[in-house]
Design a protein around this motif. Structure first.
Motif, PDB file in Angstrom:
ATOM      1  N   ARG A 129      -6.940  -7.902 -16.894  1.00  0.00           N
ATOM      2  CA  ARG A 129      -7.949  -7.831 -17.950  1.00  0.00           C
ATOM      3  C   ARG A 129      -8.545  -9.216 -18.221  1.00  0.00           C
ATOM      4  N   ARG A 130      -7.743 -10.280 -18.068  1.00  0.00           N
ATOM      5  CA  ARG A 130      -8.258 -11.634 -18.242  1.00  0.00           C
ATOM      6  C   ARG A 130      -9.334 -11.948 -17.198  1.00  0.00           C
ATOM      7  N   GLU A 131      -9.068 -11.555 -15.940  1.00  0.00           N
ATOM      8  CA  GLU A 131     -10.041 -11.795 -14.881  1.00  0.00           C
ATOM      9  C   GLU A 131     -11.355 -11.073 -15.160  1.00  0.00           C
ATOM     10  N   ILE A 132     -11.237  -9.838 -15.614  1.00  0.00           N
ATOM     11  CA  ILE A 132     -12.434  -9.065 -15.951  1.00  0.00           C
ATOM     12  C   ILE A 132     -13.183  -9.734 -17.102  1.00  0.00           C
ATOM     13  N   PHE A 133     -12.437 -10.190 -18.093  1.00  0.00           N
ATOM     14  CA  PHE A 133     -13.032 -10.813 -19.277  1.00  0.00           C
ATOM     15  C   PHE A 133     -13.786 -12.088 -18.894  1.00  0.00           C
ATOM     16  N   VAL A 134     -13.182 -12.912 -18.052  1.00  0.00           N
ATOM     17  CA  VAL A 134     -13.839 -14.150 -17.615  1.00  0.00           C
ATOM     18  C   VAL A 134     -15.128 -13.829 -16.864  1.00  0.00           C
ATOM     19  N   ARG A 135     -15.109 -12.810 -16.008  1.00  0.00           N
ATOM     20  CA  ARG A 135     -16.320 -12.406 -15.288  1.00  0.00           C
ATOM     21  C   ARG A 135     -17.382 -11.896 -16.254  1.00  0.00           C
ATOM     22  N   GLU A 136     -16.952 -11.169 -17.283  1.00  0.00           N
ATOM     23  CA  GLU A 136     -17.901 -10.668 -18.284  1.00  0.00           C
ATOM     24  C   GLU A 136     -18.605 -11.819 -18.989  1.00  0.00           C
ATOM     25  N   LEU A 137     -17.841 -12.843 -19.360  1.00  0.00           N
ATOM     26  CA  LEU A 137     -18.443 -13.991 -20.050  1.00  0.00           C
ATOM     27  C   LEU A 137     -19.448 -14.701 -19.155  1.00  0.00           C
ATOM     28  N   ALA A 138     -19.121 -14.818 -17.868  1.00  0.00           N
ATOM     29  CA  ALA A 138     -20.065 -15.443 -16.931  1.00  0.00           C
ATOM     30  C   ALA A 138     -21.361 -14.632 -16.848  1.00  0.00           C
ATOM     31  N   ALA A 139     -21.248 -13.304 -16.841  1.00  0.00           N
ATOM     32  CA  ALA A 139     -22.429 -12.446 -16.789  1.00  0.00           C
ATOM     33  C   ALA A 139     -23.261 -12.576 -18.065  1.00  0.00           C
ATOM     34  N   VAL A 140     -22.592 -12.702 -19.195  1.00  0.00           N
ATOM     35  CA  VAL A 140     -23.308 -12.855 -20.467  1.00  0.00           C
ATOM     36  C   VAL A 140     -24.116 -14.150 -20.465  1.00  0.00           C
ATOM     37  N   ARG A 141     -23.545 -15.214 -19.920  1.00  0.00           N
ATOM     38  CA  ARG A 141     -24.267 -16.493 -19.867  1.00  0.00           C
ATOM     39  C   ARG A 141     -25.525 -16.384 -19.008  1.00  0.00           C
ATOM     40  N   THR A 142     -25.510 -15.484 -18.061  1.00  0.00           N
ATOM     41  CA  THR A 142     -26.679 -15.282 -17.187  1.00  0.00           C
ATOM     42  C   THR A 142     -27.700 -14.339 -17.821  1.00  0.00           C
ATOM     43  N   GLU A 143     -27.189 -13.242 -18.395  1.00  0.00           N
ATOM     44  CA  GLU A 143     -28.074 -12.183 -18.887  1.00  0.00           C
ATOM     45  C   GLU A 143     -28.345 -12.264 -20.389  1.00  0.00           C
ATOM     46  N   TRP A 144     -27.568 -13.072 -21.113  1.00  0.00           N
ATOM     47  CA  TRP A 144     -27.716 -13.210 -22.563  1.00  0.00           C
ATOM     48  C   TRP A 144     -27.472 -11.894 -23.300  1.00  0.00           C
ATOM     49  N   VAL A 145     -26.658 -11.057 -22.721  1.00  0.00           N
ATOM     50  CA  VAL A 145     -26.331  -9.786 -23.380  1.00  0.00           C
ATOM     51  C   VAL A 145     -24.925  -9.372 -22.969  1.00  0.00           C
ATOM     52  N   ALA A 146     -24.162  -8.816 -23.923  1.00  0.00           N
ATOM     53  CA  ALA A 146     -22.792  -8.365 -23.680  1.00  0.00           C
ATOM     54  C   ALA A 146     -22.690  -6.887 -24.031  1.00  0.00           C
ATOM     55  N   VAL A 147     -21.746  -6.205 -23.384  1.00  0.00           N
ATOM     56  CA  VAL A 147     -21.578  -4.764 -23.597  1.00  0.00           C
ATOM     57  C   VAL A 147     -20.120  -4.446 -23.892  1.00  0.00           C
ATOM     58  N   ASP A 148     -19.913  -3.560 -24.834  1.00  0.00           N
ATOM     59  CA  ASP A 148     -18.585  -3.009 -25.162  1.00  0.00           C
ATOM     60  C   ASP A 148     -18.663  -1.509 -24.892  1.00  0.00           C
ATOM     61  N   ARG A 149     -18.002  -1.089 -23.827  1.00  0.00           N
ATOM     62  CA  ARG A 149     -18.025   0.326 -23.448  1.00  0.00           C
ATOM     63  C   ARG A 149     -16.769   1.024 -23.971  1.00  0.00           C
ATOM     64  N   CYS A 150     -16.802   1.368 -25.241  1.00  0.00           N
ATOM     65  CA  CYS A 150     -15.715   2.112 -25.907  1.00  0.00           C
ATOM     66  C   CYS A 150     -14.399   1.331 -25.924  1.00  0.00           C
ATOM     67  N   GLU A 151     -14.445   0.000 -25.781  1.00  0.00           N
ATOM     68  CA  GLU A 151     -13.230  -0.803 -25.799  1.00  0.00           C
ATOM     69  C   GLU A 151     -12.670  -0.960 -27.205  1.00  0.00           C
ATOM     70  N   THR A 152     -13.541  -1.035 -28.193  1.00  0.00           N
ATOM     71  CA  THR A 152     -13.103  -1.279 -29.573  1.00  0.00           C
ATOM     72  C   THR A 152     -12.995   0.004 -30.375  1.00  0.00           C
ATOM     73  N   PHE A 153     -14.006   0.842 -30.287  1.00  0.00           N
ATOM     74  CA  PHE A 153     -14.020   2.113 -31.004  1.00  0.00           C
ATOM     75  C   PHE A 153     -14.234   3.247 -29.998  1.00  0.00           C
ATOM     76  N   PRO A 154     -13.359   4.249 -29.982  1.00  0.00           N
ATOM     77  CA  PRO A 154     -13.506   5.367 -29.043  1.00  0.00           C
ATOM     78  C   PRO A 154     -14.863   6.054 -29.188  1.00  0.00           C
ATOM     79  N   GLY A 155     -15.521   6.261 -28.057  1.00  0.00           N
ATOM     80  CA  GLY A 155     -16.790   6.969 -28.076  1.00  0.00           C
ATOM     81  C   GLY A 155     -17.976   6.159 -28.553  1.00  0.00           C
ATOM     82  N   VAL A 156     -17.785   4.841 -28.756  1.00  0.00           N
ATOM     83  CA  VAL A 156     -18.872   3.993 -29.258  1.00  0.00           C
ATOM     84  C   VAL A 156     -19.163   2.879 -28.262  1.00  0.00           C
ATOM     85  N   VAL A 157     -20.433   2.753 -27.886  1.00  0.00           N
ATOM     86  CA  VAL A 157     -20.881   1.691 -26.993  1.00  0.00           C
ATOM     87  C   VAL A 157     -21.663   0.670 -27.800  1.00  0.00           C
TER      88      VAL A 157
END
Length: 259
Positions: free
Chosen positions: A180-208
């Protein structure tokens, strides 16, 4: 030379350490206020004593002091948060500036999406919501004053991606396994490129959630703005440019305020 610790004081400290009971008066007051806040309603003296581990007589005395100073208010059912805390919170410079600058931006974003909106600031390993606009989600996934973990939420990822302090990022990743750490680090790198982050039901079930950072003129993350909707029909690709545009607009408005 330091005075010796009395047996009674030493025993009290040991007992508090073992039971998790707050030791000093300030700890006890904060524990009471946090418990009332987290109840999202009224709390009785008995409930506060049970939740905090503080003796009931002490809770009753401290609650009386907090009521006199308007930090708490008595009702027929118990006590609730008082206006004094709201007055102090309203004086916090960052949330106040955000609220003033964000209002027209949020109006436009809500008209374009109709979804649940949040503006949040980082506090420790969490994101603290300072502005919340209810959309079609019922119940709302979060509201102003609620904390959500930085490592899973789009809000947190948007801020952490532009955070220079590696210790902050490391603290946010506490508890994540190596994969999960590896995935998280890759996500942060993508955010720095795209200026947008996504949470796909990670925090609240059924909520993006989709979020973008709000930066200072020096490029430091001040906060993040997000849109959240049901995973069943939330169009993430449509939301990304809308949230990114809103974050840039809010960044520019805050920059003009500081100029």
């Amino acid at each position: 030379m330091l005075a010796p610790i009395s047996a009674s004081t030493d025993t009290a400290i040991m007992r508090s350490a073992l039971t998790g009971e707050p030791v000093c008066v300030l700890d006890r007051i904060l524990a009471i206020l946090d418990t009332v806040r987290e109840s999202h309603g009224t709390s009785t003296i008995t409930q506060l004593a049970q939740a905090t581990g503080i003796p009931k007589s002490t809770v009753s005395r401290l609650v009386g002091d907090l009521v006199r100073h308007r930090y708490l208010v008595r009702t027929d059912q118990g006590v609730v948060i008082g206006l004094r805390l709201f007055e102090l919170g309203a004086r916090a410079s960052t949330p106040r500036r955000l609220i003033v600058a964000a209002t027209p931006v949020l109006v436009q974003l809500f008209n374009a999406t109709g979804e649940h909106l949040n503006v949040a600031v980082q506090e420790g390993c969490d994101m603290l919501s300072v502005i919340s606009v209810r959309g079609r989600l019922r119940p709302a996934p979060s509201r102003a004053g609620v904390r959500v973990p930085s490592a899973t939420t789009a809000l947190g990822k948007a801020v952490l991606a532009f955070t220079d302090d590696e210790s902050v990022i490391g603290s946010a990743m506490t508890g994540l396994d190596s994969r999960r750490r590896e995935i998280f680090v890759r996500e942060l790198a993508a955010v720095r490129t795209e200026w947008v982050a996504v949470d796909r039901c990670e925090t609240f079930p059924g909520v993006v959630g989709v979020a973008s950072p709000i930066l200072s003129p020096d490029g430091d993350p001040l906060a993040a703005i997000s849109v959240a909707g049901p995973a069943t029909d939330m169009d993430v690709n449509r939301m990304m440019p809308l949230v990114r545009h809103a974050a840039l607009a809010l960044t520019h408005r805050l920059g003009r305020q500081a100029a």
